[in-house]
Design a protein around this motif. Structure first.
Motif, short mmCIF file in Angstrom:
data_model
loop_
_atom_site.label_atom_id
_atom_site.label_comp_id
_atom_site.label_asym_id
_atom_site.label_seq_id
_atom_site.Cartn_x
_atom_site.Cartn_y
_atom_site.Cartn_z
N GLU A 124 -0.18 -14.96 -10.10
CA GLU A 124 0.75 -14.85 -9.00
C GLU A 124 2.12 -13.29 -9.01
OE1 GLU A 124 4.41 -16.86 -6.37
OE2 GLU A 124 3.84 -17.40 -8.02
N ALA A 162 0.43 -10.87 -10.50
CA ALA A 162 -0.28 -9.38 -10.94
C ALA A 162 -1.13 -10.14 -9.15
CB ALA A 162 -1.45 -10.08 -11.49
N ARG A 163 -0.75 -10.47 -8.36
CA ARG A 163 -1.48 -10.24 -6.89
C ARG A 163 -0.36 -9.88 -5.88
NH1 ARG A 163 -3.55 -16.06 -7.31
NH2 ARG A 163 -5.56 -15.94 -7.04
N PRO A 214 0.64 -5.85 -7.18
CA PRO A 214 -0.93 -4.94 -7.04
C PRO A 214 -0.95 -3.26 -8.15
CG PRO A 214 -0.48 -4.64 -4.90
CD PRO A 214 0.68 -5.70 -5.62
N ASP A 215 0.04 -2.77 -7.75
CA ASP A 215 -0.04 -1.06 -8.85
C ASP A 215 1.35 -1.33 -10.12
OD1 ASP A 215 -0.83 -0.25 -6.34
OD2 ASP A 215 0.86 0.35 -4.98
N ARG A 269 -10.59 -5.18 -12.40
CA ARG A 269 -9.69 -4.71 -10.70
C ARG A 269 -11.16 -5.39 -10.03
NH1 ARG A 269 -4.60 -2.36 -10.88
NH2 ARG A 269 -4.83 -3.04 -8.32
N GLY A 323 -10.29 -8.75 -8.12
CA GLY A 323 -9.92 -8.79 -6.57
C GLY A 323 -8.62 -8.56 -6.47
N ARG A 324 -7.78 -8.58 -7.88
CA ARG A 324 -6.89 -8.00 -7.78
C ARG A 324 -6.33 -7.48 -9.16
NH1 ARG A 324 -6.05 -11.65 -11.86
NH2 ARG A 324 -6.36 -13.68 -12.08
N ARG A 325 -4.98 -6.91 -9.37
CA ARG A 325 -5.32 -6.31 -11.25
C ARG A 325 -5.38 -7.58 -12.38
NH1 ARG A 325 -0.81 -7.28 -13.51
NH2 ARG A 325 1.57 -7.93 -12.17
N THR A 383 -4.18 -9.43 -14.82
CA THR A 383 -2.75 -10.01 -16.08
C THR A 383 -2.63 -9.27 -16.92
OG1 THR A 383 -3.25 -12.20 -16.36
CG2 THR A 383 -2.35 -12.12 -14.52
#
Length: 752
Positions: free
Chosen positions: A6, A8-9, A12-13, A32, A36-38, A40
């Motif tokens: 959660e 990580a979503r 993102p930066d 990534r 679909g995200r960075r 953890t």
């Protein structure tokens, strides 16, 4: 604060240490994209170790795919398990299956010699356990810098002690291997370990997490901070020449726990309470969970805080990356959990339920109730980048090939040839290796039929029928330097021949491909040529590749090791009582040279020892029909031949010495003629052996050779006199030969 999915979503930066963990920018970007995200922190840890060179084969897997194109059958029938499984498995008859594999533990053994080598043995043993087999023997192939180099004195004793200490404590005989010295391995020793196990066909197991609701159980040792990023990270980078700096990364082994784990695992299998089993090798829990889940028919959910720890301060990332030893992961049906736990308790093996198999295709890992990993396990275990790295034939190779050893000055007179023989047998690579092998128990368990210094190790499998197997490991970096295609084939041929001369039928190989940095186009060319050579050679000999290992980044201070493709050959013998030993057996026996000798001194021991490590020309040319013919003769002659020994490094001269010294019997021989005496004595033409036979069976042997179109010539006889006599050239007392042969390694290791 724990980095959750959660979080990580929502961030993102956030900066992440992907480069420090060995990932490239494009690899991090690919992770990534997959998520679909960075990732953890825990996911980043998993991907970094599983996408390392050591675990993912990202620089070699495009080329290793060539092995899968080979027929997946042995001379004894279809493979039972092969590439992609924990180890290859071969049907050897009578309902028995043998599983075997070789792996490297090179970089950890340089950093911490004892533990690096010991845990290399432990890791390959667990691969065999995971197939449902009982480990029955090990072998080791070791390579070091020059024998007199200070760092060799540092690493060699510890590595040998580690191999012997771990294997001896497990009660596994060490039945063979190699010990080789060359300057290129200085600062980067090679520690290649092989294990073989046996089982009934019905006991063969595969590591696949199946059945939603089945429990995931971690059993064995607790997880500690030792080995964090161990083999997975150490084996994916090069070293500098100022010495080892990464001791905390090396795993620490406990062979007594592993012995309990072996017996416990076998009982669990035989009790029928295990659906799947996976060892913890490089990448630890990251590897076990992702590989089990990706190979199965569902997903997996684990609670990481349930993992027993030796260090309660470890972070989730450290737990996932730890390569602590003596651990296994099992998938168990709920109704079998109680019995599973009872068996573990009887063996005093800690066991903990940490999760279960789930529907779907996700690997989810929680930490104190919060999700820190949510990935498709296939992307972790199998979707690493596949690099088609640049390849370039070395610009220097033409000049090296043109500088042929055949053109070097060579002795022709008897006294010079005698002195040459003495210098060769005293050289580190041809001298007595018992300083090393005496530290290994070669006969524990009571089924070792042949062991070092024989051509191949041999183990009895069935005590009633006397069914057995033979194993040999072989490589020659000098040959591969001159021509990696031929060099790999010559390693294959020698391993095939070493098994065949014992009377066994060669049936399958495992390999361990040791090369320098894959980011060097010349190294990639060497690797690809070696793979092509093995594929072509295996097709010619009719033996499949069952699996193996690739070890890259074997480079220190900008210098790559010699390309060293190692081949482990498995053979089957229907009755070990018909085996053929190496040493001459009785005075009066005829000595027969099998095969054709050519002027082939390129890459030879003679060139190395007598010309100040010169390395030039071309290696000998493989002759596959001749290898097959030689093997057929040796198998047909099992029980008839009184001795058999292949010709390889050191040529005919070294083989005669080996056969004489084995039992203290002499030999009187006359060179066949056709070449000058130096070439006849020291050429390393393949597909040759010297055998002995009682005089009344000599003609039958020659007829057998003629039937198989194998050249053969009687060159002399075994004598009671304790001397090696070469007619018209020289006579040397065996006592003199033994003295120089025996003292080289012990003298160098004095005081360590």
């Amino acid at each position: 604060m724990v980095d959750t999915v959660e979080n990580a979503r929502m961030t993102p930066d956030a900066d992440q240490p992907w480069a420090e963990l060995g990932l490239k920018a494009d690899e991090y970007a690919r992770i990534r994209e997959l998520l679909g995200r960075r990732p953890t922190g825990a996911e980043l840890a998993m991907y970094s170790v599983m996408w390392s060179e050591h675990c993912s084969y990202k620089s070699s897997k495009l080329h290793l795919a060539r092995f899968s194109a080979l027929p997946q059958t042995t001379p004894r029938g279809p493979l039972l398990a092969g590439i992609g499984d924990n180890a290859g498995a071969v049907d050897i008859g009578q309902g028995y299956a043998v599983t075997f594999k070789a792996e490297s533990h090179n970089h950890p053994s340089y950093v911490e010699p004892y533990q690096g080598a010991a845990t290399g043995v432990g890791g390959i043993v667990r691969d065999i356990m995971a197939m449902g087999a009982r480990p029955i023997a090990v072998m080791d192939a070791l390579r070091f810098g020059a024998l007199d180099a200070p760092d060799t004195r540092r690493v060699l004793p510890g590595i040998v002690a580690g191999v012997g200490g771990y294997g001896n404590c497990l009660g596994l005989p060490n039945i063979g291997g190699e010990l080789v010295f060359d300057d290129s391995y200085l600062g980067n020793p090679l520690v290649n370990a092989l294990c073989v196990g046996v089982m009934r066909h019905e006991d063969l197991a595969f590591a696949k997490a199946t059945g939603a609701g089945n429990k995931v159980i971690l059993f064995g040792a607790a997880t500690g901070a030792d080995g964090i990023g161990g083999a997975s990270v150490l084996a994916s980078e090069t070293f500098e020449a100022d010495g080892p700096q990464k001791r905390p990364s090396v795993q620490v082994g406990d062979p007594f726990m592993e012995k309990l784990l072996i017996e416990c695992s076998l009982e669990l299998f035989h009790a029928g309470v295990v659906t799947a089993l996976q060892d913890f090798g490089a990448a630890g829990i990251s590897c076990a969970t992702s590989e089990l889940a990706s190979a199965g028919d569902g997903g997996m959910h684990c609670e990481l805080d349930l993992v027993p720890l030796r260090d309660p301060t470890m972070t989730p990332e450290e737990i996932l990356m730890s390569e602590s030893q003596e651990r296994m992961m099992a998938v168990v049906a709920p109704d079998d959990v109680e019995r599973f736990m009872t068996i573990c308790a009887r063996w005093d093996v800690q066991a903990t339920i940490i999760g279960e198999v789930t529907d779907g295709d996700r690997l989810v890992i929680d930490w104190h109730g919060r999700t820190i990993v949510d990935v498709d396990p296939h992307t972790v275990a199998h979707d690493s980048p596949a690099y088609d790295r640049p390849q370039a034939r070395p610009a220097w190779l033409d000049a090296v090939n043109a500088d042929h050893a055949n053109a070097l000055p060579r002795p022709a007179e008897g006294p010079e040839l005698a002195e040459t023989l003495l210098r060769l047998v005293a050289s580190p690579n041809l001298a007595d290796k018992s300083w090393v092998t005496d530290q290994y128990d070669r006969f524990v368990r009571g089924n070792s039929v042949l062991a070092q210094p024989e051509d191949a190790g041999m183990i009895r499998i069935d005590e009633d029928s006397h069914l057995g197997i033979a194993l040999s490991t072989d490589a020659n970096g000098r040959y591969a330097h001159l021509d990696p295609f031929r060099g790999a084939q010559l390693a294959l041929c020698e391993s095939y021949r070493n098994v065949a001369v014992t009377g066994a039928e060669p049936v399958a190989i495992t390999d361990c491909l040791n090369f320098g940095s894959p980011e060097d186009p010349e190294v990639m060319w060497q690797l690809v040529e070696a793979v092509k050579g093995l594929v072509a050679g295996c097709a010619e000999l009719g033996v499949p590749v069952t699996g193996g290992n690739v070890s890259l980044y074997n480079r220190t201070d900008g210098r790559n090791i010699l390309p060293t493709p190692l081949v482990g050959m498995l053979g089957v013998i229907d009755d070990v009582r018909t085996r053929t030993p190496m040493g001459f057996a009785a005075p009066g026996d005829a000595i027969v040279l099998l095969g054709t000798t050519k002027e082939e001194l390129g890459g030879s021991a003679w060139e190395d020892v007598m010309h100040d490590h010169h390395l030039g020309g071309l290696p000998p040319s493989p002759d596959f029909p001749a290898e097959r013919a030689l093997a057929a003769v040796c198998r047909a002659g099992a029980g008839v031949l009184t001795s058999a020994h292949d010709l390889s490094e050191g040529g005919l001269a070294q083989s005669l010495v080996d056969c004489c010294l084995r039992r203290g019997l002499g030999a009187a021989v006359a060179l066949p003629g056709g070449l000058d005496p130096c070439a006849e004595l020291f050429s390393e033409s393949p597909a040759r052996a010297i055998v002995s036979v009682v005089p009344e069976r000599q003609e039958a042997l020659l007829d057998l050779c003629a039937e198989h179109e194998l050249p053969a010539a009687r060159i002399g006889e075994v004598t009671q006199a304790a001397e090696l006599a070469v007619e018209g050239l020289f006579t040397l007392p065996l006592s003199r030969i033994r003295e120089v042969w025996r003292d080289t390694v012990p003298d160098a290791m004095q005081g360590v």
